[in-house]
Write an enzyme that holds these catalytic residues in place. Sequence first.
Site, short mmCIF file in Angstrom:
data_model
loop_
_atom_site.label_atom_id
_atom_site.label_comp_id
_atom_site.label_asym_id
_atom_site.label_seq_id
_atom_site.Cartn_x
_atom_site.Cartn_y
_atom_site.Cartn_z
N HIS A 1 0.88 -1.17 0.00
CA HIS A 1 0.00 0.00 0.00
C HIS A 1 0.92 1.23 0.00
CE1 HIS A 1 -2.79 2.94 1.81
NE2 HIS A 1 -3.78 2.12 1.55
N LYS B 1 -10.60 -0.76 10.54
CA LYS B 1 -10.81 -1.94 9.68
C LYS B 1 -11.21 -3.16 10.52
CE LYS B 1 -7.34 -0.48 6.29
NZ LYS B 1 -8.10 0.02 5.16
N CYS C 1 -4.87 2.61 -3.49
CA CYS C 1 -3.60 3.08 -2.89
C CYS C 1 -2.47 2.07 -3.10
CB CYS C 1 -3.75 3.39 -1.41
SG CYS C 1 -4.86 4.74 -1.09
N ASP D 1 3.11 -4.18 7.62
CA ASP D 1 1.81 -3.52 7.51
C ASP D 1 0.76 -4.61 7.69
OD1 ASP D 1 -0.62 -2.60 6.63
OD2 ASP D 1 0.13 -1.67 4.80
N GLN E 1 -4.45 -5.41 6.90
CA GLN E 1 -5.40 -6.38 6.35
C GLN E 1 -5.29 -7.76 6.99
OE1 GLN E 1 -7.73 -5.37 4.45
NE2 GLN E 1 -6.93 -3.41 3.72
#
Lengths: 89, 412
Positions: free
Chosen positions: B122, B225, B372, B199, B202
């Site tokens: 991202h 999220k 993104c 990261d 997700q």
Amino acid sequence: MGTYEDFVARTDGTCGKDKDIIVTFKYDKKNEAIERILEKAKIEKSISHIIFELTFGDTSFRLYGSGKAIFRDMSSKEKLQAILTELLS
Amino acid sequence: MLDPYKIRLDFPILKRKVNGHPLVYFDNAATSQKPKQVIEAVKDFYENHNANVHRAVHTLSQEASELYEKAHEEVAQFINAKGIEETVFVRGTTEAINLVAYSWGFRNLGKQDEVIISLMEHHSNIVPWEIMSKIKGFKIRYAEVKEDGTLNYESFESLVTSRTKLVCVSHVSNITGVVNDIQRISKSTHQNGALLIVDAAQSVPHMPVDVRKLDVDFLAFSGHKMLAPTGIGVLYGKRALLEDMEPFQGGGDMIKEVDYSPRTKRCSIRWNSLPWKFEAGTPHISGGVGLMEAVRYLKQLGMKNVAAHEEMLTKYAMQHMKDCGEKVEIYGPKDASAKCGIIPFGVAGLSSHDVALFLDNYGIMIRSGFHCAQPLHQLLKLNSSARASFYIYNTKEEVDRFIEVLKEIEQF
């Protein structure tokens, strides 16, 4: 020139390589906006009379019953504003 | 297995209609909906406990501080951090990565150093490092991604050398849903003496994540999220690293003392203990409270159950998308078990935005565009993509409606 402001809530450039612009019509004016556009633009095809593939001059776009439209490869917002003003007047 | 129909009763927004149709929310990779438990927790905070945290002696401040600190404890337990010292609350994943870039990167990266970044990242795990590279002069090397969207591990491992100081990689791709083997990446990173930042925007909302098992140095994720409010997120960092780092921002609450010396006419400053050293100013207290409730909600469901439910829906949707006609193409890996609840796709002859507007017309919310992650789209030779992403409250019936409309789109 009041017509554009009367009907259009917002315009957004899309994210991605294709430079399209999405137009959202004001909620309480969307049905009137759709009616006016359908009177002037040429219907190429449609689904259930809620999604329309349209052309207006050399501009092609899609119009949705939800009150949104997507204008493809639009070079500038000024050009879009001129087209919408004509379509909505 | 979890019961999505029971879960749906907790989500007020799922009762609404959009464009005359029941809402089908498949844009969960962008943000999740919020259960009434989280909404009520935030409301209760403002109605009964609202005050600024730390330092004040009055009752409300004590209550607010306790709630905010308890939120850190819940999050620490959720990801198996050693304690609240390792869980810094930030605005979200983006701020967490920027914190590491400015606090760690600014002082530890130089002209001779290299930072490895996967091409599936991202923008939030690319741009901060590109900015810092311009300031500090270190070299960025991008790790390749295969045509199916999976990481090329051999290529990646060949990039990691003694010059590598940091490896930046996502746990789960926000485009393809590909789950990266973080343990493997961690091993090769640490063998070369480099650090690893992950990261996890997700992954933490969708699967069990154990920072000690993964052996990551930093891990970032966003509350919004995973059922929590927007504007609250987490940076996990190994305690020793966070202790060594200078603060990201200066201000109130991140200091122990600011002592003015009349002799030098300067202030000498001692930093506060972790994690407060990195939480300057009044934090997003109600966001922290909401995040605590979100974590409790997910813990009660069980993260293994959450992952299994999403895998079931992903398999089901991918299987039926194949029947939608030749024009519909699923991008990335075709094996749902290698993914995490995300399906990128396209319809030949239509832009991703057309597809999203079609679906929106029928009350189905999906994402369109670059999401993104422009470099990955360039690599996969895509102008943009449509993306359906699932969560705990999505059902097979919703997938059926999505498939039905997709078939209609394919005919257009």
